[in-house]
Design an enzyme around this catalytic site. Structure first.
Site, PDB file in Angstrom:
ATOM      1  N   ASP A  50      -0.675  -1.641   5.503  1.00 48.12           N
ATOM      2  CA  ASP A  50      -0.256  -2.420   6.669  1.00 48.12           C
ATOM      3  C   ASP A  50       0.475  -1.513   7.664  1.00 48.12           C
ATOM      4  OD1 ASP A  50       0.791  -4.235   8.505  1.00 48.12           O
ATOM      5  OD2 ASP A  50       1.264  -5.735   6.980  1.00 48.12           O
TER       6      ASP A  50
ATOM      7  N   SER B 225       2.031 -13.262   8.599  1.00 43.46           N
ATOM      8  CA  SER B 225       2.683 -12.574   9.708  1.00 43.46           C
ATOM      9  C   SER B 225       3.761 -13.462  10.328  1.00 43.46           C
ATOM     10  CB  SER B 225       1.626 -12.137  10.733  1.00 43.46           C
ATOM     11  OG  SER B 225       2.144 -11.169  11.607  1.00 43.46           O
TER      12      SER B 225
ATOM     13  N   HIS C 178      -2.917  -5.088   7.732  1.00 46.10           N
ATOM     14  CA  HIS C 178      -2.149  -6.290   8.044  1.00 46.10           C
ATOM     15  C   HIS C 178      -3.020  -7.546   8.054  1.00 46.10           C
ATOM     16  CE1 HIS C 178       1.240  -8.504   9.633  1.00 46.10           C
ATOM     17  NE2 HIS C 178       0.514  -8.957  10.640  1.00 46.10           N
TER      18      HIS C 178
END
Length: 337
Positions: A278, A148, A306
């Site tokens: 995601d 991320s 995610h």
């Protein structure tokens, strides 16, 4: 029954009752303490040791296991509002003879937080370089992993300091434009239009908002007790003001597409892992990286959101190990040739 035997059972029962009552009290009254104990226990069980490194007056907090060896060391960069312990679920499936380093990102957990610091993606990459130099991790090229926000930083790091990196794993990285808006991006747009940007979905303030965030970040529906949700919120609330500042910094024009702007400079063999479902960062970003980075290996995980590190830790660990084994065997073949 003999009185001495009866007394023995009473004493034994009382001895067992104390930790049980302490656990129940912690669960009901101080769930955040229970969460801290949980991470402490798993660090101990997995052999991860916590250390600090200083660069001038700046302090980095990190955990590590093993020592540098013939295989490259692995440095792991966590995502927004997380901490070094988020990697424990993957560490569990990695060999104990690998040298692993998990660092708290700038401003997070035990690493220095300063209002004067530069929390842009580029600024964070510079801080991570300082950390690498502090612990002399770049004596030999190492494998860099980021997820991320940490994936955004890892990609920029690999582009800016190519001599430090032998290979790279990006897990659902931020910093890329997308042809398809994710659920999270749509929520942000709605909040901007209604001028309620203070209610960022990734910064929960109540157990209900925490439950919504978990649903947003994961495809797998975890059944989390209310007390644990409260504990997770209690741990985060003191840091929410910082998280808001950081979030606005990394979505600013300076950082929003940092990985995209730097991806053509990445020369190290790169692995991209992304959850197909995601809802935070759309999976189409994987093809953007595949088209820009030579020798890019892409893995799309079915039934995964995610939070790849939490949802599919064994699979993620195996993919990283397979990627390193492939690169190591190629390097050996080159040397033998």
């Amino acid at each position: 029954m003999d009185l001495d035997v009866l007394n023995m059972f009473v004493i034994a029962g009382g001895t067992l009752a104390i930790p049980i009552l302490a656990f129940v009290a912690s669960f009901l009254l101080w769930p955040s303490a229970l969460i801290r104990i949980y991470y402490w226990y798993w660090r101990r069980a997995l052999g991860m040791q916590v250390r600090y490194a200083n660069y001038d007056d700046y302090q980095f907090c990190y955990s590590y296991r093993g020592r540098p060896g013939y295989r490259p060391s692995i440095l792991m960069l966590h995502g927004f509002s997380a901490h070094k312990d988020m990697w424990l679920s993957i560490v569990k499936f990695l060999p104990k003879n690998l040298h692993l380093v998990c660092v708290d990102m700038p401003g997070h957990e035990g690493t220095t937080r300063s209002d004067l610091d530069d929390y842009s993606i580029s600024g964070q990459a510079k801080r991570i370089r300082q950390f690498v130099e502090c612990i002399k991790l770049n004596r030999r090229p190492f494998h860099l992993v980021g997820t991320s926000m940490g994936g955004n930083v890892a990609g920029v790091y690999a582009a800016q300091y190519p001599e430090d990196i032998c290979s790279l794993t990006l897990i659902c990285p931020a910093g890329l434009p997308s042809t398809t808006d994710s659920k999270f991006i749509k929520q942000l747009r709605e909040l901007q239009e209604s001028k309620r940007i203070d209610r960022i979905p990734l910064i929960p303030s109540t157990p209900e908002e925490m439950a919504d965030m978990l649903k947003l970040c994961s495809y797998v529906r975890f059944k989390v007790p209310q007390q644990i949700l409260q504990g997770l919120v209690d741990v985060r609330i003191p840091h929410n003001e910082f998280y808001r500042k950081l979030f606005l910094e990394i979505v600013d024009e300076k950082s929003r597409h940092s990985l995209h702007e730097n991806m053509n400079k990445i020369k190290a063999p790169t692995q991209v892992i992304w959850g197909k479902q995601d809802q935070v960062l759309d999976v189409s970003g994987a093809s953007v990286l595949a088209n820009a980075i030579p020798d890019c290996h892409v893995y799309i995980l079915e039934n995964c959101g995610h939070s790849v590190v939490v949802e599919r830790p064994r699979k993620t660990a195996n993919l990283i190990l397979e990627f390193l084994a492939l690169l190591y065997s190629i390097d050996n073949n080159k040397k033998q040739a």
